[in-house]
Motif scaffolding. Structure first.
Motif, PDB file in Angstrom:
ATOM      1  N   VAL A   1      65.651   5.782  21.409  1.00 43.04           N
ATOM      2  CA  VAL A   1      64.295   6.493  21.667  1.00 43.04           C
ATOM      3  C   VAL A   1      64.404   7.222  22.974  1.00 43.04           C
TER       4      VAL A   1
ATOM      5  N   THR B   1      66.041   1.509  24.637  1.00 39.07           N
ATOM      6  CA  THR B   1      65.196   1.382  23.544  1.00 39.07           C
ATOM      7  C   THR B   1      65.652   1.789  22.282  1.00 39.07           C
ATOM      8  N   TYR B   2      65.796   1.157  21.369  1.00 39.37           N
ATOM      9  CA  TYR B   2      66.294   1.853  20.064  1.00 39.37           C
ATOM     10  C   TYR B   2      65.457   1.170  18.857  1.00 39.37           C
ATOM     11  N   TYR B   3      65.220   2.370  17.817  1.00 39.36           N
ATOM     12  CA  TYR B   3      64.207   2.056  16.842  1.00 39.36           C
ATOM     13  C   TYR B   3      64.853   2.623  15.630  1.00 39.36           C
TER      14      TYR B   3
ATOM     15  N   ILE C   1      54.938   2.803  21.209  1.00 38.52           N
ATOM     16  CA  ILE C   1      55.876   2.894  20.343  1.00 38.52           C
ATOM     17  C   ILE C   1      55.075   2.254  19.133  1.00 38.52           C
TER      18      ILE C   1
ATOM     19  N   ASN D   1      58.534   7.291  19.591  1.00 45.63           N
ATOM     20  CA  ASN D   1      59.200   7.265  18.746  1.00 45.63           C
ATOM     21  C   ASN D   1      58.691   8.070  17.530  1.00 45.63           C
TER      22      ASN D   1
ATOM     23  N   LEU E   1      61.520   9.417  15.055  1.00 46.17           N
ATOM     24  CA  LEU E   1      62.488   8.438  14.361  1.00 46.17           C
ATOM     25  C   LEU E   1      61.628   7.878  13.233  1.00 46.17           C
TER      26      LEU E   1
END
Length: 279
Positions: A21, A28-30, A193, A233, A236
């Motif tokens: 993200v 931070t990952y989504y 988010i 995000n 994503l």
């Protein structure tokens, strides 16, 4: 587990680099489609069913969880939500008594989580550098519409990695810059988010150590869009959810949301036994 023939597949990125993200604090990952619909239903069936007037918008009638597999005494009722701790709550000294997570919390989440490389150039995953190389603790939080949790940090009891799987209904996580000593927390979040059902949110690094996070106690999440003031995000998110949000004018009504938060507790104590088999 339920049959996945009619369920959209889970989709994993080739590495976490693809799930970054970029507008949120590092790291931070989504991942929007971490679990299939039937896997979500299977996990939801392990917690008590919600009241009939609380919708699970992602589930059809034949997938709605009707069993009550987790005994009610395992729930801890708080003022604005309730939670379970597996395999047990931490002790007052932030120690976990050694025990394995229940099998239904391990499969398929943990093997799938550990299968995602940090980058395409090595075999390391997010827990490779943590003390036990894998999650050893899971908090299950249940939020009804209108419920939330104030801004907080996870603290030093855990390795600085959080992996949160969302089930049930979507919800917005608010992220705040941690105030310096003597400063007040900002009134509004610095980042927002959106967590879709079936998604995975990973917080590490600066996101874990220098930010606070919380959930507003509202019945409708608003201002959901890309760009300034929206959700970071947005790009994503799954296509279906983006379209649904746009059709609703950037609003989503809350339903019952369940989160599974996986972490590695640093201090683990094995229970000893005295002569005669007594603890």
């Amino acid at each position: 587990m339920a049959n996945d023939e009619d369920s959209p597949p889970f989709i994993l990125p080739p590495s976490l680099t693809s799930a970054l993200v970029s507008s949120a604090p590092p790291s931070t990952y989504y991942i929007p489609s971490f679990l299939t619909l039937s896997e979500q239903s299977h996990l939801l069936a392990k917690v008590p069913s919600p009241p009939p007037h609380i919708p699970f918008p992602i589930l059809t009638s034949n997938q709605f969880p009707q069993i009550n597999a987790v005994p009610l005494p395992t729930w801890r009722n708080l003022s604005h939500r309730r939670l379970q701790a597996h395999p047990s709550p931490l002790t007052p000294s932030n120690t976990l008594l050694a025990a394995t997570l229940p099998a239904w919390l391990q499969e398929p989440v943990i093997p799938r989580l550990l299968s995602i490389p940090m980058s395409g150039h090595d075999g390391e995953n997010i827990f490779s550098a943590s003390p036990h190389k894998a999650p050893n603790h899971c908090l299950i939080n249940e939020y009804l519409p209108g419920q939330g949790i104030s801004a907080h940090e996870d603290g030093g009891a855990y390795a600085p990695i959080v992996a949160t799987v969302s089930l049930g209904a979507p919800i917005v996580l608010d992220v705040y810059r941690k105030a310096e000593v003597g400063e007040a927390l900002s009134e509004g979040p610095a980042w927002r988010i959106l967590q879709e059902p079936g998604s995975l949110l990973i917080s590490m690094g600066e996101m874990y150590e220098r930010c606070l996070h919380g959930i507003k106690g509202v019945e409708v999440d608003e201002g959901l869009h890309g760009g300034e003031g929206g959700v970071v995000n947005w790009g994503l998110l799954g296509k279906d959810w983006r379209e649904k949000i746009e059709e609703n004018g950037g609003r989503l009504e809350r339903g019952l949301r369940v989160s599974l938060t996986f972490r590695d507790v640093i201090r683990v104590k094995k229970l000893g036994f005295l002569p005669g088999g007594k603890r």
